[in-house]
Design a protein around this motif. Sequence first.
Motif, PDB file in Angstrom:
ATOM      1  N   PHE A 252       5.365   8.363  -8.713  1.00 52.83           N
ATOM      2  CA  PHE A 252       4.275   8.357  -8.790  1.00 52.83           C
ATOM      3  C   PHE A 252       3.744   7.874 -10.067  1.00 52.83           C
ATOM      4  O   PHE A 252       4.583   7.210 -10.635  1.00 52.83           O
ATOM      5  N   MET A 253       2.922   6.318  -9.996  1.00 48.14           N
ATOM      6  CA  MET A 253       2.243   5.900 -10.271  1.00 48.14           C
ATOM      7  C   MET A 253       0.888   5.645 -11.069  1.00 48.14           C
ATOM      8  O   MET A 253       0.168   5.644  -9.605  1.00 48.14           O
ATOM      9  N   THR A 254       0.201   5.370 -11.486  1.00 48.04           N
ATOM     10  CA  THR A 254      -0.825   4.639 -11.527  1.00 48.04           C
ATOM     11  C   THR A 254      -0.975   3.065 -11.546  1.00 48.04           C
ATOM     12  O   THR A 254      -0.196   2.323 -11.142  1.00 48.04           O
ATOM     13  N   PRO A 255      -2.429   2.975 -10.682  1.00 52.16           N
ATOM     14  CA  PRO A 255      -2.566   1.606 -10.294  1.00 52.16           C
ATOM     15  C   PRO A 255      -2.287   0.019 -11.780  1.00 52.16           C
ATOM     16  O   PRO A 255      -1.834  -0.755 -11.551  1.00 52.16           O
ATOM     17  N   GLY A 256      -3.112   0.903 -12.881  1.00 53.93           N
ATOM     18  CA  GLY A 256      -2.653   0.265 -13.394  1.00 53.93           C
ATOM     19  C   GLY A 256      -1.264  -0.191 -14.421  1.00 53.93           C
ATOM     20  O   GLY A 256      -1.126  -1.072 -15.265  1.00 53.93           O
ATOM     21  N   TYR A 257      -0.566   1.404 -14.880  1.00 54.68           N
ATOM     22  CA  TYR A 257       0.726   1.227 -14.574  1.00 54.68           C
ATOM     23  C   TYR A 257       1.331  -0.771 -13.769  1.00 54.68           C
ATOM     24  O   TYR A 257       2.633  -0.945 -14.287  1.00 54.68           O
ATOM     25  N   TYR A 258       1.354   0.057 -12.369  1.00 52.52           N
ATOM     26  CA  TYR A 258       2.303  -1.258 -11.752  1.00 52.52           C
ATOM     27  C   TYR A 258       1.821  -2.577 -11.751  1.00 52.52           C
ATOM     28  O   TYR A 258       2.265  -3.102 -11.681  1.00 52.52           O
TER      29      TYR A 258
ATOM     30  N   HIS B 183       1.212  -0.695  -0.140  1.00 49.26           N
ATOM     31  CA  HIS B 183      -0.127   0.381   0.126  1.00 49.26           C
ATOM     32  C   HIS B 183       0.846   1.254  -0.645  1.00 49.26           C
ATOM     33  O   HIS B 183       2.079   1.341   1.360  1.00 49.26           O
ATOM     34  N   SER B 184       0.716   1.719  -0.836  1.00 47.21           N
ATOM     35  CA  SER B 184       2.113   3.058  -1.535  1.00 47.21           C
ATOM     36  C   SER B 184       1.053   4.337  -1.453  1.00 47.21           C
ATOM     37  O   SER B 184       0.493   3.978  -3.075  1.00 47.21           O
ATOM     38  N   PRO B 185       0.831   5.133  -1.045  1.00 44.23           N
ATOM     39  CA  PRO B 185      -0.013   6.838  -1.268  1.00 44.23           C
ATOM     40  C   PRO B 185       0.282   7.125  -2.782  1.00 44.23           C
ATOM     41  O   PRO B 185      -1.036   8.185  -2.976  1.00 44.23           O
ATOM     42  N   CYS B 186       1.798   6.606  -2.754  1.00 41.65           N
ATOM     43  CA  CYS B 186       1.898   7.525  -4.493  1.00 41.65           C
ATOM     44  C   CYS B 186       1.799   6.649  -5.572  1.00 41.65           C
ATOM     45  O   CYS B 186       1.450   6.655  -6.573  1.00 41.65           O
ATOM     46  N   ILE B 187       0.834   5.183  -5.520  1.00 39.25           N
ATOM     47  CA  ILE B 187       0.153   4.147  -6.016  1.00 39.25           C
ATOM     48  C   ILE B 187      -1.267   4.852  -6.318  1.00 39.25           C
ATOM     49  O   ILE B 187      -2.550   4.077  -5.318  1.00 39.25           O
ATOM     50  N   GLN B 188      -1.923   5.548  -7.513  1.00 38.63           N
ATOM     51  CA  GLN B 188      -3.142   6.567  -7.306  1.00 38.63           C
ATOM     52  C   GLN B 188      -3.262   6.566  -8.476  1.00 38.63           C
ATOM     53  O   GLN B 188      -2.710   7.054  -9.371  1.00 38.63           O
ATOM     54  N   GLU B 189      -5.015   6.617  -8.428  1.00 40.86           N
ATOM     55  CA  GLU B 189      -5.500   7.758 -10.437  1.00 40.86           C
ATOM     56  C   GLU B 189      -4.862   8.738  -9.736  1.00 40.86           C
ATOM     57  O   GLU B 189      -4.724   9.197  -9.154  1.00 40.86           O
ATOM     58  N   GLU B 190      -4.578   9.494 -11.061  1.00 38.30           N
ATOM     59  CA  GLU B 190      -4.242  10.534 -11.877  1.00 38.30           C
ATOM     60  C   GLU B 190      -4.940  11.955 -11.374  1.00 38.30           C
ATOM     61  O   GLU B 190      -4.507  12.965 -10.352  1.00 38.30           O
ATOM     62  N   GLY B 191      -6.234  11.146 -11.149  1.00 38.12           N
ATOM     63  CA  GLY B 191      -7.417  12.486 -10.778  1.00 38.12           C
ATOM     64  C   GLY B 191      -7.476  12.683  -9.376  1.00 38.12           C
ATOM     65  O   GLY B 191      -8.520  13.855  -9.297  1.00 38.12           O
TER      66      GLY B 191
ATOM     67  N   TRP C 154       2.879  15.066  -0.355  1.00 38.72           N
ATOM     68  CA  TRP C 154       1.989  15.486  -1.689  1.00 38.72           C
ATOM     69  C   TRP C 154       0.811  14.627  -2.275  1.00 38.72           C
ATOM     70  O   TRP C 154      -0.888  14.763  -1.928  1.00 38.72           O
ATOM     71  N   CYS C 155       1.297  13.456  -2.095  1.00 36.30           N
ATOM     72  CA  CYS C 155       0.317  11.997  -2.712  1.00 36.30           C
ATOM     73  C   CYS C 155      -0.614  11.919  -1.161  1.00 36.30           C
ATOM     74  O   CYS C 155      -2.058  11.461  -1.496  1.00 36.30           O
ATOM     75  N   SER C 156      -0.278  12.078  -0.264  1.00 30.21           N
ATOM     76  CA  SER C 156      -1.331  12.251   1.092  1.00 30.21           C
ATOM     77  C   SER C 156      -2.274  13.158   1.143  1.00 30.21           C
ATOM     78  O   SER C 156      -2.144  14.048   2.347  1.00 30.21           O
ATOM     79  N   ARG C 157      -1.998  14.293   0.437  1.00 23.09           N
ATOM     80  CA  ARG C 157      -3.356  14.969   0.819  1.00 23.09           C
ATOM     81  C   ARG C 157      -3.005  15.760   2.047  1.00 23.09           C
ATOM     82  O   ARG C 157      -3.983  16.754   2.367  1.00 23.09           O
ATOM     83  N   ILE C 158      -1.840  16.221   2.189  1.00 20.44           N
ATOM     84  CA  ILE C 158      -0.827  17.445   3.114  1.00 20.44           C
ATOM     85  C   ILE C 158      -1.150  18.346   2.361  1.00 20.44           C
ATOM     86  O   ILE C 158      -0.578  19.003   1.527  1.00 20.44           O
TER      87      ILE C 158
END
Length: 671
Positions: free
Chosen positions: A542-548, A264-272, A518-522
């Motif tokens: 940063f990477m999207t779940p689909g790419y990972y 579980h990495s905060p940097c793996i999420q959708e761009e939006g 940043w990825c954690s919305r601080i």
Amino acid sequence: MLKANRVEPGSSQTNRSLKERNPCVLCTCNRQCYITLITGCYTCEWQVKQEKMSRPGPCCCSWRERLFYPFVIISFFLSVILLFVWIETSNEYFGFDWVVFLGTGYWFFWSIVLLSLFGILAAYSSLLVVLAFLLVWEGYELYLHWCHKIVILIVIMIGSFFLWILCKFWRDRWLTAGLSLQVFAPYIHLSSITVMVILSWPVAFYLIHLEEEARVRRYKMAHNNRERTKRCNIITKLRALQVAIGLPFFFILLCLYVVPLGIHSPCIQEEGKLGPKPDFFGHRGAPMLGPENTMMAFEKAVEQGAYGLESDVHLSYDLVPFLMHDSDLRRTTNIREVMPNASFTHSSLFTWSFLSTLNAGKWFVRSRFKPFYKMKRLSKADREKAENQTIPRLTDLLELAQKEQKFVIFDLNGPTQKHPLRNTYVRHVVSVILASKIEQHLIFWLSSFDRQYVRNAAPGFQQVGRLFSIERLTKENISIINVDYKRLFYSGLRDYKAANITINLYIVNEPWLYSLAWCSRIHSVTTDNIQILRQINHPYFFMTPGYYMFMWLFMDSVSAVLIVTIFYFHWWRERKKEMFDNASIYTDIQEPAAPDIENESWKTPEQGPPSSQPNPPEFSDVQASSVSQKPPSMRSSVQQYPPQENVKPPVQGESEATSIPQGEGQTSSVP
């Protein structure tokens, strides 16, 4: 009479002749140099001895070496762990150097010294492990020199000492290392699979080699009943060694194949879903661009686009709030030159008339005392400006903040017991702030002491809490918290975000840590490195779940194919080598030796060539096939001709005999 042209030893003709006649000479010399190098580095003996070749079997060295080799492995892991933790906690280097300064009174880059030390220890222990692996690969026994053994013990003691220090006094370092894994985990996972593919080459080599060794010994057991029990024990050891090598390898590989299910990495999420870029509070201004807690540093922070300014406030003996972080004046002023005996005196016991005369910038421009290792050189104008900086008052900072419309947050340090405003310093500072006419909403009030008075006297101040419980924050009507980044990520970040709490983290200097925030919305961070972090336009790593998921499945598939191919290649090469060696043995048995045309003892054409061995007797087809089926590992024990008991007995009536020269004019015959 033949004539030969004389060739100089160093001429190109000689080199060309050597290469044409002996193509393996250069290769042999290079290999010998390579063996000498790795053996000399490991054993400190620069002459390779043939008797040190390891015997076939599961053991490759004496029991003393086997007993000490785990210490080499322990030193390797200790040094690598220390190096990893120290690299990942580079965000805390300034804090470490400051703590050492408080204890020693001497400012230096102690963190960089330790980083170099851990790097040297890791490189040294890694080199010994690699040399040991290469020696085993080449078939040499391990004889570690006693100097290396002493150094290995020293490495273990140093590593154990610093690990104890980290666990006892610097536990936060482990928290930072754990946070780094949240960012780097996907990349560590993909890199680990690559490493496993590389390691599969020696693992496959040893597993196939051990399998061939076991097959050879089983073959010998079938033809030698006297040593059956002993060889059975050796085969058991070989099988155990196969399990000890192969089982951990395939278990780790399997874990790597499925580990993304638990990442579980905060940097793996959708761009939006990525939040806005966090704002910056300049920690004591911009301390990499100007002396900390001086007007030059705050002005530099404003130039870099700081959202707010952070500082530390003390109260002089004559009731003037001024900006200073340390409790004494040794590190950031010239108090040692002006009043050496008062260097350790608490700064709140000096009057402002004296404090205003101290220089607060010369320490910054001296290369030996610069606070940050990564600081860039100052321009000539900035250097001159820094050398003339003095200790500023709180009102100077408030004036700048009001002019630039910047928020102000500060730690209010209580005065000593002898100070006249020991119990009422908060009220005095609030009155000074209100007298400065700054807009109240620009003040982030952090001190929890006498908070109710502050609410009543200055209702426009934005109240900021620490890492309090959500219930306490709700009760005290606090919607902003200023917390250490290490504590927040392990103390329910989601709960604070769900309660709509505005979060400011301190101190964030590294780009990877800022990317995590940043990825954690601080919402904002307090930093010393504002000039670098402001240039980041997108989170690192940063990477999207689909790419990972694509990279995960792609790496797993490719690595599985490569590992299977490597194992098959070693098996195929071993089989091919066995077939080639068997064919060579069969050819040597069937074909007689070539005559020596240069031997002058051939006086007549009828006289045969001299030989030291009899001509081989004839074999039946069954006997020849049994010889060709011998494994390649036994080729060293196979004689050029079959043993006596395998020789086909002569047919009755045959009178052929083989002549063996016994000396000049003497021969003997064998049937």
